[in-house]
Design an enzyme around this catalytic site. Structure first.
Site, mmCIF file in Angstrom:
data_model
loop_
_atom_site.group_PDB
_atom_site.id
_atom_site.type_symbol
_atom_site.label_atom_id
_atom_site.label_comp_id
_atom_site.label_asym_id
_atom_site.label_seq_id
_atom_site.Cartn_x
_atom_site.Cartn_y
_atom_site.Cartn_z
ATOM 1 N N ARG A 1 55.536 -72.165 -23.421
ATOM 2 C CA ARG A 1 56.631 -72.570 -23.994
ATOM 3 C C ARG A 1 56.647 -72.476 -25.713
ATOM 4 O O ARG A 1 57.836 -72.487 -26.206
ATOM 5 C CB ARG A 1 56.860 -74.022 -23.588
ATOM 6 N N ARG B 1 46.700 -70.158 -57.362
ATOM 7 C CA ARG B 1 46.182 -69.448 -56.143
ATOM 8 C C ARG B 1 44.581 -69.834 -55.965
ATOM 9 O O ARG B 1 43.940 -70.365 -56.777
ATOM 10 C CB ARG B 1 46.275 -67.898 -56.197
#
Ligand code: UD1
Ligand code: CA
Length: 450
Positions: free
Chosen positions: A15, A316
Site C-alpha cells: 500500500r 551542513r
C-alpha cells in the site's frame, strides 16, 4: 537478565506503492526500522535480530548502518508472524533470556513500555502481550482477558461477533523467555482463516502448558502502524507534536512550535530559543543559550553555547560553531569549525575550513574549496579580518590578525598580521563619465529623429 529483540521487517508494504521497502520510509529523518531499533537499544538489548524479506539487501544495509552488530535472518516466504519470528531461532540458539518481538513499521513503541512488559514477565508469566484500547478496533486482533490474565488473542477474521465488541487490541508486541517462545512456535499450526502461522497462538499454547499470560496496555499512539503514505504523514505529525512538546518541557523556547521540524535524534540544551520555521536534519546538537533564528536549516552540526544562527542560515554536516559564534543570513557552513566569537554575518559560503576565534568574515566571502576533482581546506587565523567579497582559493591560509582587502582573490597564504590585496588597482578618469553619457544621449536623440 539478558534481552534480545526480534524486529519483523519482511513485509512488502504494497500500500506504500513504492520501490523502497516499507520499513525504510522515513519519519523525522530516520527509517522506521531505525526507530524500532532505537527502542531495542533503549532497553539495552544484547542482540537484535531483524527478519528481512522484501528488499532484504537494502533493509540489511540500513540496519547495519545504524548498528553494525545487528543480526539479520531472511524469511523467504511470508507465512505469518509466527513463522517470521521462527526465522530468528538459529541466531538465538545459544541465547538465554527474554525476547521481545517488535515491528519495523511500528516506530513509536517506547523503551519504558518494553521495560514494563519485562517487569510484568518477571512476575512469573509465560508470555506478556502489549495491548491498547483502540478508538476504532477495526481489524486488530482482540485480547481476551480474565482479570489480570490474558486468556487468548483472537484474530479479527477468526473472532465471533461478541469478541469483535472488545476494544482491547493486540499491538503485536510480545515478550517471552526465548527458549519458551521458540518451543511454543514449534507447536503453532496454520489452521485458521488466513492459513498463516500466527505468533498470537503462543498465548493459548503457553496456557495449555500450565503457564499464565498477561497483557499490559499502552497509549494507542505508541502502537501506531504505517501502511500507506497517508499513515506516514500522520505518523510524522505525531512524532513532531511530541518532539515539540518534549522540547518545551525541557526548557527550550519554540516561538511558533508547529513550524519547527525536529529529527529523531535532535539534542538541544536549556534556554535555547528557536524561532519559526526552523528545520533540523539528523545529527544536530545545540548547547545551552544558543539562538536559532527563523528559517534556518541544520543537519549534522554542533552549535555551542551562546551562538546565534540565522535567520536564513544553512548548517551542513561537519559545521561546528564554538561558543558565541555568529552565523547570519544567507550563510552556508559545511565541514568547518567556526571559532569562539567568530562572525560570518552575511551571504557567505564557508566549506572545508577552520576559522579562528574572533575572526570576522565579511559579506560575500567564499571559500573556493573544490577544484572540480578534489576538496581543499581554508584556514583563517584568530582575529583575522576577511574583507567583503573575498574569494579564498583553497588550499590557503590567512594568518592570525591578518586582513584581506575587499574583493580580493586570495591564492597564496597570507602571513600573520599582513594585509593581502589581490584586486585590480583603481584608476579615476576625470570627467569621463559625463562625457560618455552625453555621447550616448546624443546618439539616442539622433535615432528618435529618423
Ligand atoms: C498482527 C496480529 C494482530 C495485531 C496486529 C497489530 C498476528 C497473527 N496478528 O496482525 O493480532 O492486532 O498485528 O498490527 O500476529 N510479517 C512478516 N512476515 C510474515 C507476516 C508478517 O515479516 O510472514 C510482518 C509484516 O511485514 C508486518 C507485521 O509482521 O510488519 C505484522 O503482520 P501483518 O500480517 O500485517 O499482521 P496483522 O494481520 O496486521
Ligand atoms: Ca496478515
Amino acid at each position: 537478565m539478558s534481552i534480545a529483540v526480534i524486529i519483523l521487517a519482511a513485509g512488502m508494504g504494497s500500500r506504500m506503492k513504492s520501490d523502497t521497502p516499507k520499513v525504510l520510509h522515513e519519519i523525522a529523518g530516520a527509517p522506521m526500522l531505525v526507530h524500532a531499533m532505537r527502542a531495542a537499544s533503549g532497553i539495552a538489548a544484547e542482540k537484535t535480530v531483524i527478519i528481512t524479506g522484501h528488499g532484504a539487501d537494502k533493509v540489511t544495509a540500513t540496519a547495519r548502518d545504524y548498528n553494525e552488530d545487528v543480526i539479520t535472518a531472511n524469511q523467504d516466504e511470508q507465512k505469518g508472524t509466527g513463522h517470521a519470528v521462527q526465522q530468528a531461532a538459529p541466531a538465538l540458539q545459544d541465547f538465554d533470556g527474554d525476547v521481545i518481538v517488535l515491528y519495523g513499521d511500528t516506530p513509536f513503541i517506547q523503551p519504558e513500555t518494553l521495560q514494563t512488559m519485562l517487569d510484568k514477565k518477571a512476575k512469573g508469566h509465560g508470555v506478556v502481550v502489549l495491548g491498547f484500547h483502540a478508538a476504532n478496533p477495526a481489524r486488530y486482533g482482540r485480547l481476551i482477558t480474565n482479570g489480570d490474565q490474558l486468556d487468548a488473542i483472537v484474530e479479527y477474521k477468526d473472532a465471533t461477533e461478541a469478541q469483535r465488541e472488545i476494544d482491547f487490541c493486540n499491538s503485536g508486541v510480545i515478550c517471552a523467555d526465548a527458549k519458551l517462545l521458540f518451543s511454543l512456535l514449534d507447536d503453532v499450526k496454520n489452521d485458521n482463516a488466513s492459513e498463516e502461522y500466527y505468533l498470537t497462538d503462543v498465548v493459548d499454547l503457553a496456557r495449555t502448558r500450565g503457564l499464565t499470560c498477561a497483557a499490559i496496555a499502552c497509549d494507542e499512539a505508541e502502537t501506531m502502524g504505517v501502511n500507506s503514505r497517508v499513515d506516514l504523514a500522520v505518523a510524522e505529525v505525531a512524532f513532531q507534536t511530541k518532539a515539540r512538546r518534549d522540547a518545551m518541557e525541557n526548557g527550550i523556547t519554540l516561538v511558533a512550535a508547529e513550524t519547527v521540524w525536529f529529527a529523531y535524534d535532535t539534542l538541544i540544551g536549556r534556554d535555547v530559543i528557536i524561532e519559526p520555521n526552523v528545520v533540523f536534519g539528523p545529527d544536530v546538537t545545540i548547547e545551552n543559550n544558543a539562538t536559532i533564528r527563523a528559517f534556518s536549516h541544520l543537519e549534522g552540526c554542533h552549535v555551542s553555547k551562546d551562538a546565534v544562527v540565522g535567520p536564513y542560515a544553512r548548517l551542513r554536516p561537519g559545521a561546528e560553531l564554538a561558543n558565541g559564534a555568529k552565523v547570519g543570513n544567507f550563510v552556508e557552513i559545511k565541514a568547518a569549525q567556526i571559532g569562539e566569537g567568530a562572525k560570518v554575518s552575511h551571504l557567505s559560503y564557508i566549506g572545508d575550513a577552520d576559522v579562528g576565534s574572533e575572526a570576522n568574515i565579511g559579506a560575500g566571502t567564499i571559500t573556493c574549496n573544490y577544484d572540480g576533482v578534489f576538496k581543499h581546506r581554508t584556514q583563517i587565523g584568530q582575529r583575522a579580518f576577511i574583507g567583503s567579497n573575498t574569494m579564498l582559493i583553497a588550499p590557503v591560509r590567512v594568518g592570525d590578525d591578518a586582513m584581506t582587502g575587499s574583493g580580493s582573490v586570495i591564492t597564496r597564504d597570507v602571513p600573520d598580521e599582513a594585509l593581502a590585496l589581490a584586486r585590480a588597482k583603481q584608476e579615476n578618469k576625470l570627467g569621463l563619465a559625463l562625457r560618455m553619457m552625453n555621447k550616448l544621449r546624443a546618439a539616442k536623440a539622433a535615432l528618435q529623429k529618423d
